[in-house]
Scaffold this active site. Structure first.
Site, mmCIF file in Angstrom:
data_model
loop_
_atom_site.group_PDB
_atom_site.id
_atom_site.type_symbol
_atom_site.label_atom_id
_atom_site.label_comp_id
_atom_site.label_asym_id
_atom_site.label_seq_id
_atom_site.Cartn_x
_atom_site.Cartn_y
_atom_site.Cartn_z
ATOM 1 N N ARG A 35 71.887 48.624 47.287
ATOM 2 C CA ARG A 35 71.168 49.707 46.805
ATOM 3 C C ARG A 35 71.146 50.751 47.850
ATOM 4 N NH1 ARG A 35 65.981 46.619 43.574
ATOM 5 N NH2 ARG A 35 67.216 46.693 41.455
ATOM 6 N N GLY A 351 68.932 41.942 35.605
ATOM 7 C CA GLY A 351 68.912 41.415 37.037
ATOM 8 C C GLY A 351 69.762 40.168 37.156
ATOM 9 N N GLY A 374 64.246 45.645 35.152
ATOM 10 C CA GLY A 374 63.133 46.333 34.031
ATOM 11 C C GLY A 374 63.475 47.416 33.529
HETATM 12 P P1 ADP Z 1 68.346 39.290 32.955
HETATM 13 O O1 ADP Z 1 67.538 39.005 34.423
HETATM 14 O O2 ADP Z 1 69.704 39.422 33.163
HETATM 15 O O3 ADP Z 1 67.324 40.232 31.994
HETATM 16 P P2 ADP Z 1 66.579 36.838 32.056
HETATM 17 O O4 ADP Z 1 65.766 37.015 33.271
HETATM 18 O O5 ADP Z 1 66.139 37.203 30.886
HETATM 19 O O6 ADP Z 1 68.056 37.779 32.201
HETATM 20 O O7 ADP Z 1 67.124 35.581 32.122
HETATM 21 C C1 ADP Z 1 67.856 34.679 33.184
HETATM 22 C C2 ADP Z 1 67.521 33.184 33.132
HETATM 23 O O8 ADP Z 1 67.619 32.528 31.832
HETATM 24 C C3 ADP Z 1 68.040 32.255 34.187
HETATM 25 O O9 ADP Z 1 67.213 32.006 35.269
HETATM 26 C C4 ADP Z 1 68.638 31.202 33.532
HETATM 27 O O10 ADP Z 1 68.643 30.279 34.234
HETATM 28 C C5 ADP Z 1 67.795 31.357 32.378
HETATM 29 N N1 ADP Z 1 68.483 30.384 31.224
HETATM 30 C C6 ADP Z 1 69.607 30.580 30.651
HETATM 31 N N2 ADP Z 1 69.984 29.858 29.695
HETATM 32 C C7 ADP Z 1 68.932 28.905 29.749
HETATM 33 C C8 ADP Z 1 68.469 27.853 29.043
HETATM 34 N N3 ADP Z 1 69.412 27.253 28.000
HETATM 35 N N4 ADP Z 1 67.408 27.144 29.377
HETATM 36 C C9 ADP Z 1 66.426 27.591 30.253
HETATM 37 N N5 ADP Z 1 66.669 28.746 30.979
HETATM 38 C C10 ADP Z 1 68.070 29.563 30.693
HETATM 39 MG MG MG Z 2 65.641 38.246 35.298
#
Ligand code: ADP
Ligand code: MG
Length: 394
Positions: A35, A351, A374
């Site tokens: 960043r 993220g 976000g």
């Molecule tokens: P991003 O930050 O890219 O938007 P999210 O915060 O929505 O993504 O999701 C990320 C989290 O989702 C990770 O910590 C991951 O471990 C969790 N995750 C992915 N698949 C599963 C699953 N099958 N069961 C529980 N958690 C999951």
């Molecule tokens: Mg996330």
């Protein structure tokens, strides 16, 4: 179109550049300076144009006096000085005589970084609640405001939204590039336009699904989200993560967009939520009561990949499995690899997804990796970011 830093005469002007220096820290050291590096083009531009540059940012959350010590931007000032090759003066306070004197003494081509704007949160959350008096005060010490804090632009902070209500404003190069890339994919996607969603919760992504379902040719659902959809279909999902409140939503999506929503056919399931649990591959309709879904299975990887290979553009938001555990990163890795090797314009948002893309070595393989978690989610939801709405149009 928003005004950009290029639309202003900067010579001898006091220019606040709101950066996103909310860097990850461990034991007082910066663990990832991405960043800081990304802020450099805008800062250098302002210095070349002989501006007096005042940098502002928040860092972490400041709820108690003790939080101040762990969330001081002083380390960022040092890191930035080194990266810029210019001395970055550090102002250890966010208001008062010392701050005002430093601003007054700032010469053209000099740059100062003000302490963490969230220090003002100790005073009744003034920064985070966009306190009017605080925003006016900061604005009164500058001539121009530049928002280059894309990752904070979904926040209604005084230093993001408040200041530009009082002085002329524009966006910096980092924000300009983020908007350009997002607009390119969202407004005029090349078809087939494939949206790949994953992560933990459906409720986090309902807005994204609703906003993109008409435009997208397929919405591929993996990760923890998939189980709420599978449950909505009436399947047993065992102990998998589920979002009960979103089941109705999933049912209506499956009914109204049956040709668009793509779900996993097989799942890597385990007995417990830990890295060494016993695992097997189950059919999506064959998960047992005592099992929990950890990752997408090999048939699913093949199916999802076949859509991605044919895509004109792809947006991915959310990992396909619990990628933090090496054993359950196969799906996320395979899908990222498929996207890295495709001809599609691929935009990675979120993220954790961005972190996964970096971790697996695909940093430079995509059209764009959007680092604002976000903020990008809000953008994909089709909502206006308050930090951008506050900036003047051209
Ligand atoms: P991003 O930050 O890219 O938007 P999210 O915060 O929505 O993504 O999701 C990320 C989290 O989702 C990770 O910590 C991951 O471990 C969790 N995750 C992915 N698949 C599963 C699953 N099958 N069961 C529980 N958690 C999951
Ligand atoms: Mg996330």
């Amino acid at each position: 179109m928003k005004k950009t830093i290029k639309n202003f005469k900067l010579k001898n002007k006091r220019v606040i550049i709101r950066c996103d220096f909310n860097v990850p820290m461990k034991d007082g050291k910066i663990t990832d300076d991405t960043r800081i590096k990304e802020s450099i083009p805008t800062i250098l531009f302002a210095l070349r144009k002989k501006a007096k540059v005042i940098l502002m940012s928040h860092l972490g959350k400041v709820k108690t006096e003790e939080d101040k010590e762990n969330n001081s931007l002083r380390v960022v000032a040092d890191a930035l000085s080194e990266l810029l090759g210019y001395e970055v003066k550090f102002c250890p306070v966010t208001h008062g005589d010392y701050f005002e004197e430093m601003v007054d003494e700032l010469k053209p081509r000099e740059v100062m970084l003000v302490e963490n704007t969230r220090f003002e949160d100790l005073n009744g959350k003034m920064e985070s609640m966009n306190d009017e008096a605080l925003a006016k005060y900061w604005a009164s010490h500058a001539d121009i405001f530049i928002n280059d804090a894309y990752g904070s632009s979904h926040r209604n902070h005084a230093s993001v939204v408040g200041i530009p209500t009082y002085i002329p404003s524009g966006i910096g190069f980092l924000v300009e590039n983020e908007i350009k890339c997002l607009e390119h994919i969202i407004r005029k996607p090349s078809h087939p336009f494939i949206v790949v969603l994953g992560g933990a919760k459906v409720s986090d992504k309902i807005g994204v699904i609703e906003n993109l379902v008409e435009k997208a040719d397929k919405i591929i659902i993996g990760g923890g989200m998939a189980f709420t959809f599978l449950k909505a279909k009436g399947y047993e999902i065992g102990k998998s993560i589920v979002d009960e409140a979103s089941i109705d939503f999933c049912q209506s999506m499956l009914k109204n967009y049956s040709d668009k929503i793509v779900l996993p056919d097989d799942i890597v399931v385990g007995l417990n939520f830990d890295a060494s649990t016993t695992i097997r591959v189950a059919n999506a309709d064959g998960i047992r009561m005592n099992e929990m879904g950890m990752d997408i299975g090999p048939m699913t990887i093949k199916k999802f990949s076949s859509y991605i290979r044919e895509a004109g553009s792809v947006v991915m938001n959310g990992p396909m499995g619990i990628f933090e555990f090496d054993r359950f990163n196969t799906g996320t890795k395979a899908i990222l690899e498929c996207m890295a090797n495709s001809y599609a314009d691929v935009l990675i948002g979120g993220g954790d997804t961005a972190a996964a893309a970096m971790k697996f070595g695909y940093k430079d393989r995509f059209y764009h990796i959007s680092t604002g978690g976000g903020a990008t989610l809000m953008y994909l939801e089709g909502k206006k970011l308050p930090g951008l709405a506050a900036i003047e149009d051209r």
